[in-house]
Design a protein around this motif. Sequence first.
Motif, PDB file in Angstrom:
ATOM      1  N   HIS A 167     106.606 -21.893  -1.878  1.00 30.44           N
ATOM      2  CA  HIS A 167     105.844 -21.285  -2.971  1.00 30.44           C
ATOM      3  C   HIS A 167     106.226 -21.884  -4.325  1.00 30.44           C
ATOM      4  O   HIS A 167     105.348 -22.092  -5.182  1.00 30.44           O
ATOM      5  N   SER A 168     107.504 -22.158  -4.525  1.00 27.97           N
ATOM      6  CA  SER A 168     107.921 -22.752  -5.802  1.00 27.97           C
ATOM      7  C   SER A 168     107.323 -24.147  -5.963  1.00 27.97           C
ATOM      8  O   SER A 168     106.933 -24.549  -7.073  1.00 27.97           O
ATOM      9  N   SER A 170     104.490 -25.064  -4.730  1.00 28.46           N
ATOM     10  CA  SER A 170     103.087 -24.815  -5.060  1.00 28.46           C
ATOM     11  C   SER A 170     102.923 -24.581  -6.558  1.00 28.46           C
ATOM     12  O   SER A 170     102.033 -25.140  -7.209  1.00 28.46           O
ATOM     13  N   TYR A 171     103.784 -23.723  -7.088  1.00 25.89           N
ATOM     14  CA  TYR A 171     103.727 -23.447  -8.528  1.00 25.89           C
ATOM     15  C   TYR A 171     104.047 -24.696  -9.343  1.00 25.89           C
ATOM     16  O   TYR A 171     103.408 -24.968 -10.372  1.00 25.89           O
ATOM     17  N   LYS A 174     101.047 -26.827  -9.329  1.00 26.25           N
ATOM     18  CA  LYS A 174     100.002 -26.222 -10.152  1.00 26.25           C
ATOM     19  C   LYS A 174     100.258 -26.470 -11.641  1.00 26.25           C
ATOM     20  O   LYS A 174      99.323 -26.776 -12.406  1.00 26.25           O
ATOM     21  N   VAL A 250      99.322 -19.332  -4.550  1.00 26.28           N
ATOM     22  CA  VAL A 250     100.080 -20.463  -4.029  1.00 26.28           C
ATOM     23  C   VAL A 250      99.374 -20.975  -2.774  1.00 26.28           C
ATOM     24  O   VAL A 250      98.448 -20.356  -2.261  1.00 26.28           O
ATOM     25  N   GLN A 252      99.909 -21.019   0.837  1.00 22.79           N
ATOM     26  CA  GLN A 252     100.784 -20.300   1.751  1.00 22.79           C
ATOM     27  C   GLN A 252     100.815 -20.963   3.126  1.00 22.79           C
ATOM     28  O   GLN A 252      99.914 -21.724   3.483  1.00 22.79           O
ATOM     29  N   ARG A 283      94.966 -20.980   0.066  1.00 19.44           N
ATOM     30  CA  ARG A 283      95.351 -20.385  -1.209  1.00 19.44           C
ATOM     31  C   ARG A 283      95.430 -18.870  -1.033  1.00 19.44           C
ATOM     32  O   ARG A 283      94.505 -18.228  -0.532  1.00 19.44           O
ATOM     33  N   PRO A 286     101.826 -15.188  -2.623  1.00 19.81           N
ATOM     34  CA  PRO A 286     103.083 -15.379  -1.898  1.00 19.81           C
ATOM     35  C   PRO A 286     103.365 -14.220  -0.939  1.00 19.81           C
ATOM     36  O   PRO A 286     103.939 -14.417   0.135  1.00 19.81           O
ATOM     37  N   TYR A 333     105.497 -15.916 -11.712  1.00 17.55           N
ATOM     38  CA  TYR A 333     105.173 -14.838 -10.767  1.00 17.55           C
ATOM     39  C   TYR A 333     106.082 -13.652 -11.070  1.00 17.55           C
ATOM     40  O   TYR A 333     107.095 -13.435 -10.413  1.00 17.55           O
TER      41      TYR A 333
END
Length: 426
Positions: A167-168, A170-171, A174, A250, A252, A283, A286, A333
């Motif tokens: 997830h991190s 993904s961020y 982004k 994110v 997932q 998408r 999380p 988040y």
Amino acid sequence: MTEFEFDSHMSDLSVEQRELIANVFKEHEFKDIKIKVQPVGSEGDNFGANVKRIIGEKDDKTFKIIAKIAPKTEMLRVMANTVIFFKNEHVMYTEVLPKFTELEKAANIPKEERLRYATCYGTYLEAPNEMILLEDLEVPGYKMLDKVTSLSDEAVKLVLKNFAMLHSLSYALKYEQRETFEKFCQRLVNTWVLMAGVPEMIDYFEKLEVDVQTLIDDDKYKNAIKNTIGQVILRASELAKTYSSSKFSVIQQGDSWTNNIMFRLEDDRAVECCMIDYQLSKRSSPVADLHCLIFNCTDYATRAKHFYDWIDYYYLQLDKRLAKFELKTEEVYPRYQLEADLKLFAKFSLGHAIVMAGLVFREAGNATELKKAMNNDDPNKYMDGMIEQTKLSTSDPATIKKFKTRLEELVDSFIEFGYINASKIV
């Protein structure tokens, strides 16, 4: 001897599939060998793909890979979204996950601290012969745990740490490369949304709920699960719309149940883990990954003891990983959003967990019959067979008892954590 000889268990592979496998073995300097195959898992483990272990031996060396092979039965391919599943996994293994590794390298994250995923040796996407070739994680010592046994606290935390990494990243993508993130999200198809447009699938889940309701005696549980299974597709579709434009979304993993996670053990304790299936990646929040893991892979007693610690642990790990990309968790988040999402996804997660419980506790004999039903190309017989073979009410008493226990424990957990109210649920 020809350059490669395939054993009889691979006679149903297409020329293209054989060529892809042969090329992988050539690249690893295995030539003039007989390529052998072994089944992976047991009945009931793999309905959406035929998973094989491909083995080559030369002199004193052995090379093994895992082949995920698409089913060829047309009706099964349509209902199981085979084309989309294999494209999703192709995108994840060949584009998204390698991009995440690039981000980790750029942030100077040591190799041993990076997100672990199986090496992808090649993919083939021409229908109906889709195939994905992956690293055999049993070689470096990973193993799959028993799907009916609750994961331990240690095992859950390993997966949560993996999710914090995923997830991190993904961020980070982004915030650093927004166009690339959006491109990936657009290419990863949410199959729940597709199912929402198929009346037969909605009807299937509604009938499944009616069947489950016949097994429940206590009004507390009857009320709690009312409209959970039957509306699981519609709720998933609504959540997809909510998160399609959310700044907290994110990419997932999407299907974090025990059979999709492999662990490396030391003295019977899990010390590392690796996700092995990305066909349902998309998408989302999380929390979608957290809910799937916790409510499908643990029992009531383990959740009751560790649930809040798990949420804290995940958030701490997310904070640590985001810091490596100079991002602040309270901005990316915030904790209040995490808590809100835990409640937002509750009704869907409960319905999904009940459906998964039915799959997990299905006895091997029934799993064989289910596969037969899934390989029927007659649309009416296919759906009738699916409904009949997934009914819990016709299972043996021991299976029904296990399923009812799992269902009641799930409801109790959701109530105790404040995510549903049994007297008001609709």
